[in-house]
Every structure is written in structure tokens, then in C-alpha cells.
Design an enzyme around this catalytic site. Structure first.
Site, PDB file in Angstrom:
ATOM      1  N   ASP A 108     -10.164   4.396   5.285  1.00  0.00           N
ATOM      2  CA  ASP A 108     -10.473   2.974   5.134  1.00  0.00           C
ATOM      3  C   ASP A 108     -11.938   2.689   5.449  1.00  0.00           C
ATOM      4  O   ASP A 108     -12.411   1.572   5.261  1.00  0.00           O
ATOM      5  CB  ASP A 108      -9.557   2.148   6.045  1.00  0.00           C
ATOM      6  CG  ASP A 108      -9.403   0.710   5.589  1.00  0.00           C
ATOM      7  OD1 ASP A 108      -9.646   0.433   4.391  1.00  0.00           O
ATOM      8  OD2 ASP A 108      -9.050  -0.151   6.412  1.00  0.00           O
ATOM      9  N   LYS A 146       0.833  -1.203   0.000  1.00  0.00           N
ATOM     10  CA  LYS A 146       0.000   0.000   0.000  1.00  0.00           C
ATOM     11  C   LYS A 146       0.868   1.254   0.000  1.00  0.00           C
ATOM     12  O   LYS A 146       0.555   2.239  -0.675  1.00  0.00           O
ATOM     13  CB  LYS A 146      -0.923   0.001   1.217  1.00  0.00           C
ATOM     14  CG  LYS A 146      -2.017  -1.054   1.153  1.00  0.00           C
ATOM     15  CD  LYS A 146      -2.828  -1.089   2.441  1.00  0.00           C
ATOM     16  CE  LYS A 146      -3.910  -2.154   2.377  1.00  0.00           C
ATOM     17  NZ  LYS A 146      -4.685  -2.280   3.640  1.00  0.00           N
ATOM     18  N   GLN A 152      -4.038  -1.419  10.081  1.00  0.00           N
ATOM     19  CA  GLN A 152      -4.014  -2.717   9.408  1.00  0.00           C
ATOM     20  C   GLN A 152      -4.776  -3.755  10.228  1.00  0.00           C
ATOM     21  O   GLN A 152      -4.540  -3.948  11.418  1.00  0.00           O
ATOM     22  CB  GLN A 152      -2.576  -3.167   9.179  1.00  0.00           C
ATOM     23  CG  GLN A 152      -2.446  -4.502   8.463  1.00  0.00           C
ATOM     24  CD  GLN A 152      -3.045  -4.490   7.073  1.00  0.00           C
ATOM     25  OE1 GLN A 152      -3.077  -3.467   6.407  1.00  0.00           O
ATOM     26  NE2 GLN A 152      -3.524  -5.636   6.626  1.00  0.00           N
TER      27      GLN A 152
END
Length: 311
Positions: A141, A74, A118
Site C-alpha cells: 500500500d 479488495k 485499512q
């Protein structure tokens, strides 16, 4: 069967193949690459106009190589489209309180535009508390409770990246979701639940299935669209798929195996995503698109504040 030998063209047409034709493979990499190419142009234009380089901060609280590799990928994609990337690695012994402090500090950092925690975090950490420590303005996100509520109510919040990316893949098939029966297998708060909300916003009729669903095969067999997001290798059998249905496999299990029995589904599905190369690339593309959107919003807010102060 090699996916390279299957037809992948004409993904813009709404006419799905008959039962006798092999499923069209939805090339998530190609669709994501096109999105990232456009994003790169817009990011550099934003930088030229404002002098600000969008920044994505990724926080990782585990030491396993897979999570590190995913965060590194990413970060590389961020740099490739003209953004900066910051990675914060924390010890596996980090407490919920310590993680919350890190996320709040990043939320207050004016250089950081987007924050990614994450998933998954170690089991001793309260993941929901950690997610909700991220400022909604930087939740690129789409994992906070505030973002979920805004997304479900069409309130303009950031969408959960994987479900949003899945919608883009569905759009690539040309299928009109209005009135279609969509079955979502999985109910996680960052994938299954928001997926259903986004499908409802497109006027699909949504059925959620999960570990306690009775006769899963019958539910899947009635679906025009199947979203597999449960994390169990090949749980969904190819023979269950309704002829011509669109199948999106968001599962990723050891050995590059999805949640759908891929080869067995090919003769039944109208279109299907491979694993890997389907959902994953679009998740990253949406993450970075929303990072730019966050940077633009923050710049607009600062400009408005300056104008208000000068009036």
C-alpha cells in the site's frame, strides 16, 4: 448532469477540450478493469511457474460497515485475479502495541506477500507507528516511511497506491506532465504528500495547498492539473478551474460527493474524474499489482538464497 451522457472517448489524445466543450470524464473503472485483466494473466502465469499463489493480508481495526465493505471488496478483487486473501479483524479496543505485534507477525509470515492496514484506524492508535511495523518488502500500500523515502528518491520502493493510481489516470488523458503546474490540495502522508513527490518525478511544478492556504481559489485557478485530496465535500468550486485543466478528485464524502464541485466544474475542466468511479478503482488495481510484484521479489530472493547456499 448524468456522467453517462458525457463524452469519454479519445482519452489517449493530448489535446484537451476548449472552454466551450464539456469535460471528458475519466472512466477509472474501465482503466482499472483493463489493468486487472492483465494482472490476472500475469498472476496465473506466476503461479504456474512457481507454485506460489500471491497472498494479500488486510488488517482492520474498527467495526464500521464502510471499512468492512471496503476490505471485503479488495478481498474479492484479489480472488478474482487469482490471489488469495486473508482478513484480520481486530477489536476497536486494540492498542498500538497489539496492532504492531499483528503486523510484525504478518511481515514474518512467508505465505503473506502483501500487507494492508485499512485506514483510518481508531484515534487512540498511533497510525505512523503501526504503518512502520509493516515490512517494507510487504508494504504494497506504500504507507511506510521507508516506502515514502524510496518513492521520493526513485529508489524502487512500493508507491502509495492512490497517488500511483492517479498518475495512471493522468496518463490516460494523454497530458504531458513535464512543465505543467500541478496543485495538490491536501497534505496527508498517504495521499497528498506522496502525490506531490510522484508529480515532481514527472517534472511537473508542484504547489501544495492545505487548510491554512491563503486564497485557495487563486492557486487552483492557476493549475494545469488539480489533485483534490483534502476530504471536504465540494471544497473546490467549479468556477475556480482553469479552462482545459485536468481535475482528479480523490475525495470521497458521505453521499458519493467528492472534494470538487463536479457539475459546476464540467464546463471548465478539460478532463475530470467522477466520484465514485474515478480514483477508487485504480487504487485497488495498483494495490494488487504491487502484491504480485512483492511475490515476485520474494520468490527471487528465496531463489538467490538457495543458489548461494549451494555454491
Amino acid at each position: 448532469m448524468s456522467t453517462e451522457k458525457l463524452p469519454t472517448e479519445n482519452l489517449s489524445t493530448g489535446n484537451l477540450p476548449s472552454q466551450n466543450a464539456p469535460a471528458r470524464v475519466i472512466d477509472g473503472r474501465a482503466i482499472a478493469d483493463a489493468a486487472l485483466a492483465d494482472l490476472s494473466v500475469r498472476t496465473r502465469q506466476f503461479q504456474n511457474e512457481t507454485g506460489h499463489v500471491p497472498c494479500l493480508a488486510a488488517v482492520i481495526v474498527r467495526a464500521d460497515p464502510a471499512s468492512k465493505a471496503y476490505v471485503r471488496m479488495k478481498a474479492n478483487r484479489s480472488v478474482a485475479v487469482g490471489m488469495t486473501s486473508r482478513t484480520v479483524e481486530l477489536s476497536v479496543r486494540t492498542t498500538t502495541e497489539e496492532l504492531v505485534d499483528v503486523l510484525r507477525a504478518l511481515s514474518e509470515d512467508p505465505v503473506v506477500d502483501g500487507i494492508l492496514l485499512q485506514h483510518p484506524v481508531p484515534v487512540h492508535i498511533d497510525e505512523r507507528v503501526a504503518f512502520d511495523a509493516i515490512s517494507a518488502d510487504k508494504d504494497v500500500d506504500g504507507v511506510t516511511s521507508a516506502s515514502f523515502a524510496a518513492m521520493a528518491l526513485n529508489g524502487g520502493g512500493f508507491e502509495s497506491c492512490t497517488p500511483s493510481g492517479i498518475l495512471r489516470l493522468l496518463d490516460a488523458t494523454g497530458v504531458d506532465l513535464a512543465g505543467k503546474h500541478a496543485v495538490v490540495v491536501g497534505r496527508s502522508p498517504i495521499l497528498g504528500l506522496p502525490m506531490g513527490m510522484l508529480l515532481l518525478r514527472r517534472d511537473a511544478t508542484v504547489t501544495y495547498c492545505h487548510s491554512r492556504t491563503v486564497d485557495l481559489a487563486a492557486h487552483v485557478g492557476a493549475a494545469d492539473v488539480v489533485i483534490a485530496a483534502v476530504g471536504v465535500p465540494e471544497l473546490i468550486k467549479g468556477a475556480w478551474i482553469k479552462p482545459g485543466a485536468v481535475v482528479i478528485d480523490a475525495g470521497y464524502n458521505e453521499g458519493n460527493v467528492g472534494d470538487v464541485e463536479y457539475v459546476a466544474a464540467l464546463p471548465h475542466a478539460g478532463a475530470i474524474t467522477p466520484v465514485p468511479g474515478g480514483v477508487g478503482p485504480m487504487t485497488v488495481a495498483v494495490l494488487l499489482e504491487q502484491t504480485l510484484a512483492a511475490a515476485v521479489r520474494a520468490t527471487d530472493v528465496r531463489a538467490a538464497a538457495v543458489r548461494a547456499g549451494g555454491s
